[in-house]
Design a protein around this motif. Structure first.
Motif, PDB file in Angstrom:
ATOM      1  N   UNK A 355       0.846  -1.183   0.000  1.00  9.35           N
ATOM      2  CA  UNK A 355       0.000   0.000   0.000  1.00  9.35           C
ATOM      3  C   UNK A 355       0.890   1.244   0.000  1.00  9.35           C
ATOM      4  N   UNK A 356       0.473   2.242  -0.751  1.00 12.38           N
ATOM      5  CA  UNK A 356       1.216   3.494  -0.834  1.00 12.38           C
ATOM      6  C   UNK A 356       0.345   4.595  -0.239  1.00 12.38           C
ATOM      7  N   UNK A 357       0.782   5.182   0.854  1.00 11.26           N
ATOM      8  CA  UNK A 357      -0.002   6.203   1.543  1.00 11.26           C
ATOM      9  C   UNK A 357      -0.271   7.388   0.621  1.00 11.26           C
ATOM     10  N   UNK A 358       0.711   7.755  -0.161  1.00  8.68           N
ATOM     11  CA  UNK A 358       0.557   8.858  -1.105  1.00  8.68           C
ATOM     12  C   UNK A 358      -0.629   8.627  -2.039  1.00  8.68           C
ATOM     13  N   UNK A 359      -0.711   7.436  -2.622  1.00 13.66           N
ATOM     14  CA  UNK A 359      -1.793   7.121  -3.556  1.00 13.66           C
ATOM     15  C   UNK A 359      -3.151   7.203  -2.865  1.00 13.66           C
ATOM     16  N   UNK A 360      -3.216   6.694  -1.647  1.00 12.04           N
ATOM     17  CA  UNK A 360      -4.484   6.720  -0.924  1.00 12.04           C
ATOM     18  C   UNK A 360      -4.890   8.145  -0.572  1.00 12.04           C
ATOM     19  N   UNK A 361      -3.935   8.973  -0.149  1.00  8.92           N
ATOM     20  CA  UNK A 361      -4.272  10.356   0.213  1.00  8.92           C
ATOM     21  C   UNK A 361      -4.748  11.144  -1.001  1.00  8.92           C
ATOM     22  N   UNK A 362      -4.138  10.914  -2.161  1.00  8.66           N
ATOM     23  CA  UNK A 362      -4.552  11.621  -3.372  1.00  8.66           C
ATOM     24  C   UNK A 362      -5.955  11.191  -3.798  1.00  8.66           C
ATOM     25  N   UNK A 363      -6.220   9.899  -3.788  1.00 11.50           N
ATOM     26  CA  UNK A 363      -7.544   9.416  -4.190  1.00 11.50           C
ATOM     27  C   UNK A 363      -8.604   9.897  -3.211  1.00 11.50           C
ATOM     28  N   UNK A 364      -8.290   9.881  -1.918  1.00  7.41           N
ATOM     29  CA  UNK A 364      -9.254  10.361  -0.923  1.00  7.41           C
ATOM     30  C   UNK A 364      -9.499  11.855  -1.082  1.00  7.41           C
ATOM     31  N   UNK A 424       1.325  15.687   0.622  1.00 11.80           N
ATOM     32  CA  UNK A 424       0.024  15.448   0.004  1.00 11.80           C
ATOM     33  C   UNK A 424      -1.012  15.049   1.055  1.00 11.80           C
ATOM     34  N   UNK A 425      -0.584  14.299   2.058  1.00 13.33           N
ATOM     35  CA  UNK A 425      -1.497  13.959   3.147  1.00 13.33           C
ATOM     36  C   UNK A 425      -1.911  15.198   3.928  1.00 13.33           C
ATOM     37  N   UNK A 426      -1.027  16.193   4.014  1.00 13.44           N
ATOM     38  CA  UNK A 426      -1.379  17.471   4.643  1.00 13.44           C
ATOM     39  C   UNK A 426      -2.542  18.125   3.894  1.00 13.44           C
ATOM     40  N   UNK A 427      -2.443  18.185   2.585  1.00 15.40           N
ATOM     41  CA  UNK A 427      -3.498  18.809   1.787  1.00 15.40           C
ATOM     42  C   UNK A 427      -4.820  18.077   1.950  1.00 15.40           C
ATOM     43  N   UNK A 428      -4.761  16.744   1.969  1.00 14.65           N
ATOM     44  CA  UNK A 428      -5.983  15.965   2.176  1.00 14.65           C
ATOM     45  C   UNK A 428      -6.617  16.280   3.529  1.00 14.65           C
ATOM     46  N   UNK A 429      -5.813  16.277   4.588  1.00 15.10           N
ATOM     47  CA  UNK A 429      -6.356  16.518   5.932  1.00 15.10           C
ATOM     48  C   UNK A 429      -6.911  17.934   6.061  1.00 15.10           C
ATOM     49  N   UNK A 488      23.994  18.123  -3.900  1.00 16.48           N
ATOM     50  CA  UNK A 488      22.554  18.119  -4.122  1.00 16.48           C
ATOM     51  C   UNK A 488      22.004  16.705  -3.985  1.00 16.48           C
ATOM     52  N   UNK A 489      20.765  16.629  -3.538  1.00 14.41           N
ATOM     53  CA  UNK A 489      20.056  15.356  -3.589  1.00 14.41           C
ATOM     54  C   UNK A 489      19.586  15.099  -5.018  1.00 14.41           C
ATOM     55  N   UNK A 490      19.412  13.846  -5.359  1.00 13.37           N
ATOM     56  CA  UNK A 490      18.596  13.553  -6.523  1.00 13.37           C
ATOM     57  C   UNK A 490      17.184  14.013  -6.176  1.00 13.37           C
ATOM     58  N   UNK A 491      16.581  14.812  -7.055  1.00 18.76           N
ATOM     59  CA  UNK A 491      15.347  15.504  -6.718  1.00 18.76           C
ATOM     60  C   UNK A 491      14.282  15.278  -7.789  1.00 18.76           C
ATOM     61  N   UNK A 492      13.037  15.163  -7.345  1.00 15.89           N
ATOM     62  CA  UNK A 492      11.887  15.081  -8.247  1.00 15.89           C
ATOM     63  C   UNK A 492      10.953  16.245  -7.951  1.00 15.89           C
ATOM     64  N   UNK A 493      10.459  16.893  -8.985  1.00 17.44           N
ATOM     65  CA  UNK A 493       9.616  18.065  -8.749  1.00 17.44           C
ATOM     66  C   UNK A 493       8.205  17.728  -8.288  1.00 17.44           C
ATOM     67  N   UNK A 494       7.831  16.441  -8.316  1.00 12.25           N
ATOM     68  CA  UNK A 494       6.506  16.051  -7.840  1.00 12.25           C
ATOM     69  C   UNK A 494       6.348  16.411  -6.362  1.00 12.25           C
ATOM     70  N   UNK A 495       7.347  16.076  -5.546  1.00 12.44           N
ATOM     71  CA  UNK A 495       7.231  16.359  -4.121  1.00 12.44           C
ATOM     72  C   UNK A 495       7.389  17.849  -3.821  1.00 12.44           C
ATOM     73  N   UNK A 496       8.055  18.592  -4.706  1.00 18.13           N
ATOM     74  CA  UNK A 496       8.084  20.053  -4.541  1.00 18.13           C
ATOM     75  C   UNK A 496       6.669  20.601  -4.730  1.00 18.13           C
ATOM     76  N   UNK A 497       5.979  20.085  -5.742  1.00 26.57           N
ATOM     77  CA  UNK A 497       4.602  20.512  -5.999  1.00 26.57           C
ATOM     78  C   UNK A 497       3.695  20.213  -4.808  1.00 26.57           C
ATOM     79  N   UNK A 498       3.740  18.972  -4.291  1.00 26.97           N
ATOM     80  CA  UNK A 498       2.879  18.630  -3.153  1.00 26.97           C
ATOM     81  C   UNK A 498       3.132  19.559  -1.980  1.00 26.97           C
ATOM     82  N   UNK A 499       4.397  19.910  -1.769  1.00 25.06           N
ATOM     83  CA  UNK A 499       4.745  20.749  -0.623  1.00 25.06           C
ATOM     84  C   UNK A 499       4.290  22.183  -0.842  1.00 25.06           C
ATOM     85  N   UNK A 500       4.477  22.711  -2.047  1.00 27.25           N
ATOM     86  CA  UNK A 500       3.999  24.060  -2.343  1.00 27.25           C
ATOM     87  C   UNK A 500       2.479  24.145  -2.178  1.00 27.25           C
TER      88      UNK A 500
END
Length: 681
Positions: A355-364, A424-429, A488-500
């Protein structure tokens, strides 16, 4: 190879030296222009009387201070790696310490005019060296760039140039804002106001999308079946060009036939666009299909507060006329599972995936949006509340939500247990708090946001599932560690978006300025992955489109349809025209990759890549361009598949949602239209 310094001012607190190579026996003429107190433009021009072979040419800039912060658009883990111009979306090298800030920006006017050898950048944090160079390149791994031999400069003039930008750190709010403002003012904004990216009225693309999915390609795309006596349906997760009605060969399914409600490919998101469109047009059949997709989301078995993200079918491999093909055994073999883009069973069975918490929070969250914006189906609210109770129990002492749960025990895995997927779970809550006014949701959300602000944002630790377990595995053995050479970390902009997004929601929920201030910083870091110009070596419209991470090659990735609304929201909240324009450009870029007559440049590229395409394929849309780090005028970079929920269906939803929510305010306050021309409503 001769070298010479062109900058050696001991009194300069920002730049210690700038050293350049000659091209063979030729020394360049130099032009250095101080444009204002913080911006310098430098051009080097070589006048070659004969052909000059030279594998590598470099110009090296050494800061006069020891930076603590480093940013570059791509990773260069060794001395042979480079940031090829393929990654020049919003190109810059940025460093700072506690007082001084310095950026190097290639002169995109010179690059756009054409160059005999490709440009590159590099950043060596250990040696405190920023490099602008010219070299051939090769792609290694997925996707890193390395220097390659064989560069040749013909007789004539060779020019290369750059800008040096410098200021005191206390004069800027975040390290990306001056660069973004400069790029948009000098290139992107002008192009946008001249009509880039060039697209037709966006509703035409919506029409192409739904005709493609539900008529011309319906046999491959639309999936309709029964679960426990309830008729459900949704477009297939992915279809390949071999499934075109015009394909001259034998069709084969690229991956398991399935339907996903995951962070990327979410049928419940796309169905909201279909519902809006069908309702506005009085098209009962489209509304029926949207409602069937809602029923499918509600059919996912909710057990102990968690639920699966994928429903799939059993597959088989067949030999047909000597060719090996993949085929589904049909929805009579369906099973529930989860995304196989995970570290536990990477690219393994959907059935066995955690189970992926991210997927569940987005669908919810999407369930709550449906309930609030489309129809008051109480089952959606109840389902989301049941999941929220489990989510609250999963929060750790620091405030993070875990990434993955063991499918059998439901215990969290250690990997990415403290990642920005939490956002993303923050936005859902916060959405649930807005609807229910229960303080426990707000308390948990703010606790999570505060730890992400403290431990992720300042260091750029943008590690999520896509960073390591999608198509780019580089670095997945060193999660949580920086690439030393780049700091630098290897970075993905998806998590930057969720945080913004989560930070903006925290601000709206509390009124606390610090949330939107940090949110603006995250938004600007996100926008450094957006194309701020139109390169001549990108053979489709590019302005406003997004890349993905600092170790991959995409242009015009489908995430831009998701990002567009948030960029516009920040623009409205901060009253910033640049954001408004960038957000609208991102939305329009979301349709650029579609095969249809409205996209003249793209249509040419599609027909070079797949000559059998006809009008029955209008609406087909690859999720990105140049993914493997290379393009050419003959169709290289176009790809082979469409993911409806991360492509045309998602783009249609984004436009229809944004038109309904922001169309009037954008017209009345900013004089901007989301679309082109007159929209038919």
């Amino acid at each position: 190879m001769s070298q010479k310094k062109i900058w050696n001012d001991a009194a300069d607190p920002f730049v210690k030296s700038v050293t350049y190579d000659w091209l063979g026996p030729y020394e360049p003429t130099l032009e250095r222009q101080e444009l204002d107190g913080r911006l310098t433009h430098v051009t080097l021009s070589f006048s070659l009387e004969e052909q000059v072979p030279q594998d590598d040419w470099q110009l090296q800039i050494m800061p006069a201070f020891a930076p603590k912060f480093h940013w570059a658009p791509h990773l260069t883990p060794t001395d042979n790696h480079i940031i090829d111009q393929h990654c020049f979306r919003s190109p810059a090298l940025i460093v700072h310490d506690e007082r001084q800030w310095l950026a190097v920006i290639p002169d995109l006017d010179l690059l756009a005019a054409g160059t005999p050898v490709r440009w590159y950048m590099d950043m060596d944090a250990g040696r405190n060296m920023l490099t602008l160079g010219m070299s051939n390149y090769k792609v290694t791994e997925h996707v890193l760039f390395e220097k390659a031999e064989g560069a040749v400069y013909p007789p004539g003039e060779v020019r290369i140039g750059f800008y040096i930008m410098k200021c005191d750190l206390d004069s800027i709010a975040n390290p990306w804002r001056p660069v973004l403002a400069f790029l948009w003012d000098r290139w992107g904004g002008k192009l946008f106001r001249q009509g880039a990216p060039k697209v037709a009225p966006l509703e035409r693309y919506v029409e192409h999308t739904y005709r493609w999915a539900f008529e011309n390609w319906a046999d491959s795309v639309w999936q309709e079946f029964e679960l426990d006596g309830v008729k459900v349906g949704a477009p297939a997760f992915i279809v390949d060009v071999s499934q075109s009605p015009n394909y001259p060969g034998i069709p084969s399914e690229r991956e398991a036939r399935s339907i996903w409600n995951q962070a990327w490919f979410n049928s419940l998101r796309s169905a909201q666009g279909l519902y809006r469109y069908g309702t506005s047009k009085g098209n009962e059949e489209l509304v029926r299909r949207a409602l069937m997709t809602k029923e499918l989301a509600l059919a996912a078995p909710l057990s102990n507060g968690v639920f699966p993200a994928v429903i799939g079918t059993e597959m088989e491999t067949l030999q047909i006329d000597g060719q090996t093909v993949n085929r589904s055994k049909g929805w009579g073999t369906s099973f529930w599972g989860n995304s196989n883009r995970n570290p536990i069973h990477p690219w393994g069975s959907l059935r066995d995936a955690p189970y992926h918490v991210l997927d569940m929070s987005w669908t919810a969250l999407l369930m709550l949006r449906w309930y609030e914006e489309l129809e008051r189906d109480e089952r959606l609210l109840a389902y989301a509340e049941a999941y929220a109770e489990r989510l609250l129990a999963l929060q750790d002492e620091k405030g993070y939500f875990p990434a993955w749960l063991n499918k059998s025990t439901l215990e969290p895995y250690e990997i990415l247990k403290d990642s920005p997927e939490t956002s993303l779970s923050v936005t859902f809550l916060l959405k649930l708090y807005e609807m229910k006014k229960d303080g426990k949701y707000l308390t948990a959300a703010l606790k999570a946001m505060d730890i992400v602000m403290a431990e992720v944002v300042p260091d750029g630790r943008w590690e999520d599932f896509e960073t390591y377990w999608s198509c780019c595995p580089y670095g997945n053995g060193r999660v949580g560690s920086k690439v030393p050479r780049n700091n630098m970390y290897k970075q993905c902009n998806f998590s930057i978006y969720w945080t913004a997004e989560a930070l903006l929601q925290c601000y709206l929920a509390t009124g606390r300025q610090r949330y939107v201030s940090v949110g603006e910083r995250c938004m600007d870091e996100l926008l450094m992955t957006q194309a701020s110009w139109q390169p001549p070596y990108i053979y489709v419209e590019a302005l406003g489109g997004f890349g993905v991470m600092n170790c991959d090659g995409e242009w015009n990735d489908s995430r831009q349809s998701l990002f567009a609304e948030l960029i516009v929201r920040y623009g409205i909240e901060l009253d910033r025209t640049e954001y408004i324009e960038r957000g609208i450009a991102a939305l329009r870029a979301s349709f650029v990759m579609m095969y249809c007559p409205e996209n003249e440049k793209t249509k040419i590229q599609w027909e070079k890549a797949h000559p059998f395409f006809t009008e029955r394929d209008y609406g087909f849309m690859m999720e990105n361009y140049g993914h493997e780090g290379a393009t050419n005028p003959e169709g290289r970079g176009m790809g082979r598949f469409t993911i409806y929920d991360w492509g045309n269906g998602a783009a249609a939803e984004a436009y229809l949602r944004m038109r309904e929510r922001y169309g009037d305010v954008l017209r009345e306050r900013y004089g901007q239209s989301l679309s082109r021309g007159e929209e038919r409503r």
